[in-house]
Design a protein around this motif. Sequence first.
Motif, mmCIF file in Angstrom:
data_model
loop_
_atom_site.group_PDB
_atom_site.id
_atom_site.type_symbol
_atom_site.label_atom_id
_atom_site.label_comp_id
_atom_site.label_asym_id
_atom_site.label_seq_id
_atom_site.Cartn_x
_atom_site.Cartn_y
_atom_site.Cartn_z
ATOM 1 N N ALA A 188 40.965 -10.952 -28.677
ATOM 2 C CA ALA A 188 40.395 -9.827 -30.114
ATOM 3 C C ALA A 188 40.066 -8.754 -29.487
ATOM 4 C CB ALA A 188 39.466 -10.625 -30.719
ATOM 5 N N VAL A 189 39.890 -7.991 -30.088
ATOM 6 C CA VAL A 189 39.296 -6.272 -29.670
ATOM 7 C C VAL A 189 37.968 -6.484 -30.438
ATOM 8 C CG1 VAL A 189 39.772 -4.001 -28.837
ATOM 9 C CG2 VAL A 189 41.799 -5.262 -28.417
ATOM 10 N N PHE A 190 37.295 -5.706 -30.043
ATOM 11 C CA PHE A 190 36.342 -5.319 -30.498
ATOM 12 C C PHE A 190 35.586 -3.319 -30.445
ATOM 13 C CE2 PHE A 190 35.719 -10.118 -30.100
ATOM 14 C CZ PHE A 190 35.296 -10.087 -31.138
ATOM 15 N N ILE A 191 35.612 -2.896 -32.092
ATOM 16 C CA ILE A 191 35.295 -1.531 -31.566
ATOM 17 C C ILE A 191 34.085 -1.053 -32.374
ATOM 18 C CG2 ILE A 191 36.054 0.757 -32.130
ATOM 19 C CD1 ILE A 191 38.544 -0.178 -31.731
ATOM 20 N N ASP A 192 33.215 -0.873 -31.716
ATOM 21 C CA ASP A 192 31.668 -0.560 -32.080
ATOM 22 C C ASP A 192 31.167 1.480 -31.505
ATOM 23 O OD1 ASP A 192 29.442 -0.964 -33.399
ATOM 24 O OD2 ASP A 192 28.696 -2.264 -32.152
ATOM 25 N N ASP A 193 30.076 1.244 -32.311
ATOM 26 C CA ASP A 193 29.204 2.868 -32.066
ATOM 27 C C ASP A 193 30.064 3.942 -31.256
ATOM 28 O OD1 ASP A 193 27.271 1.487 -32.600
ATOM 29 O OD2 ASP A 193 26.982 1.237 -30.319
ATOM 30 N N VAL A 194 30.969 4.627 -33.046
ATOM 31 C CA VAL A 194 32.396 5.623 -32.964
ATOM 32 C C VAL A 194 31.838 6.520 -33.304
ATOM 33 C CG1 VAL A 194 34.355 6.292 -33.238
ATOM 34 C CG2 VAL A 194 34.044 3.758 -32.848
ATOM 35 N N TYR A 195 31.400 8.142 -32.064
ATOM 36 C CA TYR A 195 30.677 9.272 -32.604
ATOM 37 C C TYR A 195 31.508 10.514 -32.296
ATOM 38 C CZ TYR A 195 28.225 8.342 -28.293
ATOM 39 O OH TYR A 195 28.223 8.164 -26.975
ATOM 40 N N PHE A 196 31.591 11.173 -32.016
ATOM 41 C CA PHE A 196 31.442 12.273 -31.980
ATOM 42 C C PHE A 196 30.813 13.640 -31.437
ATOM 43 C CE2 PHE A 196 35.072 11.031 -35.063
ATOM 44 C CZ PHE A 196 36.814 11.961 -33.890
ATOM 45 N N LEU A 197 31.001 14.676 -30.128
ATOM 46 C CA LEU A 197 29.968 15.201 -30.318
ATOM 47 C C LEU A 197 30.527 16.744 -29.709
ATOM 48 C CD1 LEU A 197 28.796 12.779 -26.496
ATOM 49 C CD2 LEU A 197 27.075 13.397 -28.772
ATOM 50 N N PRO A 198 30.191 17.157 -30.275
ATOM 51 C CA PRO A 198 30.170 18.534 -30.528
ATOM 52 C C PRO A 198 30.813 19.444 -29.039
ATOM 53 C CG PRO A 198 28.303 18.668 -30.905
ATOM 54 C CD PRO A 198 28.456 17.593 -30.431
ATOM 55 N N SER A 199 31.839 20.405 -29.437
ATOM 56 C CA SER A 199 32.171 20.636 -28.045
ATOM 57 C C SER A 199 31.545 21.446 -27.032
ATOM 58 C CB SER A 199 33.128 22.254 -28.384
ATOM 59 O OG SER A 199 34.372 22.961 -27.197
ATOM 60 N N GLY A 200 31.078 21.441 -26.188
ATOM 61 C CA GLY A 200 30.326 21.510 -25.382
ATOM 62 C C GLY A 200 29.889 21.563 -24.190
ATOM 63 N N VAL A 201 29.593 19.662 -25.179
ATOM 64 C CA VAL A 201 28.117 18.596 -24.850
ATOM 65 C C VAL A 201 28.596 17.381 -24.140
ATOM 66 C CG1 VAL A 201 27.005 17.135 -26.200
ATOM 67 C CG2 VAL A 201 27.644 18.585 -27.690
ATOM 68 N N THR A 202 30.228 16.912 -24.530
ATOM 69 C CA THR A 202 30.478 16.208 -23.420
ATOM 70 C C THR A 202 31.339 16.303 -21.839
ATOM 71 O OG1 THR A 202 32.864 16.443 -24.511
ATOM 72 C CG2 THR A 202 30.963 14.293 -25.315
ATOM 73 N N VAL A 203 30.896 15.782 -20.707
ATOM 74 C CA VAL A 203 31.652 16.482 -19.989
ATOM 75 C C VAL A 203 33.201 14.616 -19.721
ATOM 76 C CG1 VAL A 203 31.659 15.639 -17.372
ATOM 77 C CG2 VAL A 203 29.712 16.818 -19.146
ATOM 78 N N ALA A 204 33.988 15.673 -20.104
ATOM 79 C CA ALA A 204 35.286 14.615 -19.174
ATOM 80 C C ALA A 204 35.243 13.560 -18.922
ATOM 81 C CB ALA A 204 36.460 15.431 -19.745
ATOM 82 N N PRO A 205 36.169 12.310 -18.976
ATOM 83 C CA PRO A 205 36.227 11.856 -17.447
ATOM 84 C C PRO A 205 37.033 11.624 -16.873
ATOM 85 C CG PRO A 205 35.370 10.651 -19.836
ATOM 86 C CD PRO A 205 35.184 12.294 -19.764
ATOM 87 N N THR A 206 37.241 11.720 -15.793
ATOM 88 C CA THR A 206 37.865 12.282 -14.148
ATOM 89 C C THR A 206 38.507 10.839 -13.852
ATOM 90 O OG1 THR A 206 36.565 12.678 -13.060
ATOM 91 C CG2 THR A 206 37.638 14.332 -14.037
ATOM 92 N N GLY A 207 37.702 9.989 -14.308
ATOM 93 C CA GLY A 207 38.946 8.347 -13.867
ATOM 94 C C GLY A 207 38.634 7.052 -14.705
ATOM 95 N N PRO A 208 38.546 5.975 -14.349
ATOM 96 C CA PRO A 208 38.895 5.260 -15.717
ATOM 97 C C PRO A 208 37.719 4.260 -15.876
ATOM 98 C CG PRO A 208 39.213 4.489 -13.278
ATOM 99 C CD PRO A 208 39.304 5.618 -13.340
ATOM 100 N N PRO A 209 36.836 4.139 -17.146
ATOM 101 C CA PRO A 209 35.823 3.847 -17.385
ATOM 102 C C PRO A 209 35.605 2.828 -16.599
ATOM 103 C CG PRO A 209 37.647 2.732 -18.841
ATOM 104 C CD PRO A 209 38.324 3.288 -17.906
#
Length: 306
Positions: free
Chosen positions: A30-51
């Motif tokens: 089973a896969v569980f997904i929770d706490d989904v949200y979007f952050l405005p442009s300029g706020v997030t720092v894109a990951p450059t590697g695996p989680p």
Amino acid sequence: PGPQTITFSYKYNPVSLEVFPPIPLGRIGAVFIDDVYFLPSGVTVAPTGPPVISVPGTTSPTIFPGKLPEPTPTSSPVALPTTLSPTADEDSTVTPTFYPTYVPTVESGSSTIAPTSIPQEAVYYDGFEQGSFPDDPEWSTVGIPTDGMWALTTERAHSGVYSITNPDLSNDGFTSQNSNVTLSYGDPDFEGGSLILSVLAGVEEPIDELVYFLDGAQVGKMVGQYGFETLDIPLGPGAHKITFQYKYNPFNLDALPPPSVNHTGEVFIDDVYVLPFSDTFFDGFETGDFTALEWEISGEQEWMVD
């Protein structure tokens, strides 16, 4: 910019095998997904590697290409004294203090070592450019042995000049040792969000590892990360303590193998900040259905809120 569609597809028997191998211990299918949200442009720092985030109570993933981690027991980090002096007695305690939302500022007439850019919407930020770690009220460090403290360094930095790094705990007897650094984010009115930081972890099992905890529960670990990567740790409402623990000989082996050419035994942490949840784009599925955001469900069997 504009509308986006993000699809998560669960596949059963994705390579069309006729016979399955034995089911590994811990598989739930089973896969569980929770706490989904979007952050405005300029706020997030894109990951450059695996989680590197894992669910408490499960085996934590590691950044180690081509190799899956062996299950390891989790434990709470070594208890830290609430006094912030690096020379304080480990057994001493004081009444905890909740600190207000804090962004380091430069007083008139003073200057930082290097300029830093505070991320938009951040309610806390520390790039260590004030050069005051570990005397900042939000940070504390303790180690076993007691002189094994995290420290300010100019050896590596994600931005600016300063970062913080772990002590060298290696020894001829291969004695297992560890050292903690803890961020105490004490805003009781915090409504939840993410702790985001840049981490370089030149460590590798079984020699050493970096494990991190949220409010005493292990939520992940990192090994074999030889460049700075973005780590995002979800935070619930209220005050939190986030502890990063460097462990030497974490499995308490009698002898350790030779390190790889990339191993340094050093961890560097820089550009630490807290972002609150976006009020516009967030779904914790507390409504019991998919109505909070515009979810589109497809496939032979529908996803469900559980």
